[in-house]
Design an enzyme around this catalytic site. Structure first.
Site, PDB file in Angstrom:
ATOM      1  N   ASP B  43       0.857  -1.199   0.000  1.00 50.30           N
ATOM      2  CA  ASP B  43       0.000   0.000   0.000  1.00 50.30           C
ATOM      3  C   ASP B  43       0.883   1.235   0.000  1.00 50.30           C
ATOM      4  OD1 ASP B  43      -1.768   2.229   0.765  1.00 50.30           O
ATOM      5  OD2 ASP B  43      -3.239   0.690   1.192  1.00 50.30           O
ATOM      6  N   ARG B  54     -13.200   3.240  10.010  1.00 49.06           N
ATOM      7  CA  ARG B  54     -13.379   1.875   9.524  1.00 49.06           C
ATOM      8  C   ARG B  54     -12.086   1.084   9.393  1.00 49.06           C
ATOM      9  NH1 ARG B  54     -13.170   5.644   5.915  1.00 49.06           N
ATOM     10  NH2 ARG B  54     -12.263   5.348   3.864  1.00 49.06           N
ATOM     11  N   CYS B 168     -19.008  22.651 -22.767  1.00 47.97           N
ATOM     12  CA  CYS B 168     -19.996  23.736 -22.773  1.00 47.97           C
ATOM     13  C   CYS B 168     -20.968  23.643 -21.611  1.00 47.97           C
ATOM     14  CB  CYS B 168     -20.748  23.778 -24.101  1.00 47.97           C
ATOM     15  SG  CYS B 168     -21.785  22.355 -24.348  1.00 47.97           S
TER      16      CYS B 168
END
Lengths: 178, 643
Positions: B43, B54, B168
């Protein structure tokens, strides 16, 4: 936490889950009190999850001493005999859980589950039982149902790859949003 | 208890975990408790406060440290005698090559981005190692098994690319709050605080400029001693007032749309407030730049509150002022960071003012932060469930229990009283360019597009290659590597800037290019087709890659540009808004009829976002071909009903 608003620290810590269940649910969680008895396997997972979620308090009951078998599915207990010798499961799990989330009040209650009075259960919003006899479960359930306030009652048991959860929410009103 | 066979497979297994975050923490714990004894974990991240709700192996005191290392230490506390090797590194690093992957019996992913997942998928295919993939978002989760030759690889069903919006829509015709956020973050914030020379679609001309743009005075340039507050009001009026009036002058745009209204400082904030705004600013005495914030001085405390237009305007001006007065050194270098409070306040305020102008509902800072920061909502329990399922599948894989491999979907609401939906894996997709080497087709203007465009937009972005090699026949057009000679590097750099037809080995219509990534051991053939024109709106990349099953549209909405061919989307650099940063969930149910085992009712549902899995589950209910677990049976017995 006391007060209506979540503190800044709570908002930062619980950000990701507030985005799942909302700030109101988080506030209500923080005012809830849970009783847990029978600290093994699934119940340990539950304790971890409910403490991380930021519940108000968790009270643990389990006077058993550590054995090889109980260590097997319990990641809350350090594998160091110097640490766990002489302490009950509840005491050891309590130490670990406090660490998981310092904002949750974790405490231990000693004694036989079936010996507690109806008034004892009035302190809690949720009761979770495991690793006890059916008669104990029934007796606790009856006591909970005698109280004026609604105490949610759960039993959890797991054996091999079979699990069972029993839920008694008495009168439970909820709404479903389409 | 697990059978003898299972136990011995577990004991002898060498497992690689990629990711030590939400899923990773739960997975490492479950693997350890299940008897695994040799675990490697990669990691590259460090621990943050928002992880702690968590990722339970981490504590407040660990913030800033390596996730892989801390996770390892935490698990060794309750399983001191197992072997856990942690790598604080990016799984895309060259050290994690095919030989490295070959040493493992199974690879378990707990990643949070598509790019890394594709990379690992390719390495697993090259190494011939089974891969168990997973993802979670809120209450949704899934676990999938990928075994080369037997099941689909992770890329057999194309995953939707990050959500993007046409230019746009962002610059002129927003209709949703997210459009306003993208404008505020990628245009306004970038223009004011980011690198000066970056291309930016924001209209920066002042009203003094003539239409032939001979005198372009950049309004955003702050003159040396221009009063900060005055500058702020000037910017406000320009982007929310003048620019809107400019847009309104084009009648056509508004024929079928609600007209926006220009907003000027003086309308929203009467003079006293403007002065008050200045006086009340509390200076941050600590010198801690990250705590500089506009909200306190304006009496705004709760990030969940909805601010009025007036409050949003006050925050806008105050935040802008604080950037210029307290964080001047960073200006010109800043990129938006969701953990930068002042940046989040600014973007929220700007997005809300724009939203107000266009009649779009306003949002709280909490909501805006989630959108701007691509925050994925997450709870511990889903990760715990998924981790359990990963281990169950891993054990099957270790025993070669092919018939019992399952893709398992964890639903938010029970479907037919089941919260977990297991499905049999499919056979490999014969036209998957990753696991079956099918050639692809590229439509491109070979006289206009440069090699660099091809490398960036196709090879890296679409094909997901990390260290590519591009060959035309035997001619090497481009490669990356540490061991290149100086003249080779110079040669490739020069090639990048050439248009395709001008390359030493010219690439024109009919050319076949071979594109390889040696690390991923992926080789791809591309048939080049010359095409003159591309639609600026729908094909802004100016090139279209096709040849695999069409990726499902992320949003069924004409405003998105995800509907052309198999090109997953037209990406506009200034306006991409990725939705897959943390703990991403990819549920793909692309139907290709014949290979799909589910019935036709489900085959028309092309859903690729978590919210749609619920619909799919309902449709699947009526199908007789779904494998379901019997109530009360162990996971190894199943009934498969005949069609």
């Amino acid at each position: 936490m006391d007060g209506e608003e979540l503190t800044e620290h709570e908002t930062a810590l619980y950000d990701r889950q507030i985005r799942v269940w909302g700030a109101d649910a988080q506030r209500r969680l923080s005012k809830s009190h849970i009783l847990v008895s029978g600290l093994k396997g699934t119940v340990i997972e539950f304790c971890k999850n409910i403490v991380l979620a930021g519940v108000g308090s968790v009270t643990l009951i389990d006077d058993r001493l550590v054995t090889e078998d109980l260590l097997a599915a319990n990641f809350l207990i350090p594998a160091d005999e110097n640490v766990y010798a002489g302490k009950s499961l509840a005491e050891l799990c309590s130490d670990s859980l406090k660490d998981f989330n310092p904002m949750v009040r974790v405490s231990v209650e000693k004694g036989e589950l079936s010996s507690f009075s109806v008034d004892f259960f009035d302190k809690f919003d949720v009761v979770v039982l495991s690793s006890c006899s059916r008669s104990t479960k029934q007796s606790v359930n009856e006591k909970c149902r005698k109280l004026l306030k609604r105490v949610a009652f759960y039993t959890v048991d797991c054996r091999d790859s079979c699990g069972e959860i029993f839920v008694d929410l008495q009168n439970y009103i909820y709404s479903k949003v389409k | 208890m697990a059978s003898e066979q299972q136990l011995s497979a577990i004991k002898g297994a060498k497992v690689l975990m990629v990711g030590a975050g939400g899923i990773g923490c739960e997975l490492l714990k479950t693997l350890a408790l299940s008897g695994f004894r040799d675990i490697h974990i990669i990691d590259m991240d460090t621990i943050e406060v928002s992880n702690l709700n968590r990722q339970f192996l981490f504590r407040q005191s660990h913030v800033g440290q390596s996730k892989a290392k801390v996770a390892r230490d935490a698990v060794l506390k309750f399983r001191p005698h197992i072997s856990i090797t942690s790598y604080h590194a990016n799984v895309k690093d060259p050290e994690f090559n095919v030989d490295f992957f070959k040493t493992f019996n199974v690879v378990l992913n707990g990643l949070d981005n598509l790019d890394a997942r594709r990379h690992v998928n390719r390495l697993c295919l090259a190494a011939g190692v089974p891969l168990v993939e997973s993802g979670t978002t809120g209450f949704l989760g899934q676990v999938t098994v990928h075994v080369k030759g037997r099941t689909e690889c992770y890329e057999c069903q194309p995953k939707p690319a990050p959500k993007t919006y046409p230019v746009c829509t962002i610059t002129s015709t927003p209709s949703k709050f997210v459009h306003c956020v993208v404008w505020a973050k990628d245009l306004l914030f970038a223009k004011l605080f980011g690198a000066k020379d970056q291309e930016n679609d924001l209209n920066v001309r002042s009203s003094d400029a003539s239409s032939s743009s001979e005198q372009v005075e950049d309004v955003f340039e702050r003159k040396n001693d221009e009063d900060i507050e005055q500058y702020g009001r000037k910017i406000f009026d320009h982007v929310f007032g003048y620019n809107i009036e400019l847009a309104l002058s084009n009648e056509d745009t508004w024929k079928n749309r609600n007209r926006p209204r220009p907003i000027y400082c003086k309308d929203v904030m009467p003079n006293e407030l403007i002065r008050q705004n200045g006086n009340q600013a509390k200076s941050s005495a600590h010198g801690d730049l990250s705590s500089v914030s506009a909200m306190p001085s304006l009496g705004l405390k709760n990030p969940q509150d909805l601010w009025s237009l007036k409050e949003n305007s006050a925050v806008f001006l105050e935040a802008l002022k604080l950037f210029f007065s307290k964080r001047e050194k960073e200006i010109g270098n800043l990129s938006f960071d969701k953990d930068d409070q002042l940046a989040v306040e600014f973007v929220t305020a700007a997005a809300n003012i724009r939203a107000s102008s266009f009649g779009i509902p306003l949002h709280s800072l909490f909501e805006a932060k989630g959108i701007a920061g691509n925050i994925v909502h997450a709870v511990a329990t889903t990760n715990a469930i998924i981790a359990g399922l990963i281990v169950i599948e891993a054990i099957k894989v270790l025993q070669n229990d092919t018939k019992n491999y399952r893709m398992t979907y964890c639903l938010e609401h029970p479907s037919r009283k089941m919260l977990l939906m297991p499905v049999e894996p499919f056979e490999p997709n014969k036209s998957c360019y990753v696991c079956s080497e099918t050639p692809l087709t590229l439509e491109i203007n070979t006289h206009r597009s440069k090699l660099r465009d091809l490398v960036d937009k196709i090879v890296k972005a679409k094909l997901g290659m990390n260290l590519p090699l591009i060959m035309h026949g035997s001619a090497l057009l481009y490669e990356v590597g540490d061991d290149l000679e100086e003249d080779e590097v110079a040669n490739y750099a020069a090639n990048l800037e050439k248009v395709l037809s001008d390359l030493p080995s010219p690439v024109v219509g009919g050319t076949i290019l071979t594109i390889e990534d040696l690390q991923q051991e992926l080789k791809c053939s591309i048939n080049v087709k010359h095409r003159e024109e591309f639609d600026e709106e729908n094909e802004p990349d100016g090139m279209i890659l096709s040849g695999w099953t069409q990726a499902p549209a992320v949003e069924k909405n004409g405003a998105t540009s995800v509907d052309n061919g198999a090109s997953t989307s037209g990406v506009t650099e200034a306006t991409s808004l990725a939705i897959e940063e943390d703990d991403e969930l990819q549920i793909i149910t692309t139907q290709t009829g014949k290979k799909r085992k589910l019935c036709d009712a489900a085959s028309s549902d092309v859903s690729s976002v978590p919210t749609k899995i619920k619909r799919k589950a309902d449709e699947v209910d009526g199908n007789s071909d779904v494998v379901m677990l019997d109530e009360g049976s162990s996971e190894n017995s199943k009934k498969r009903r005949e069609p």
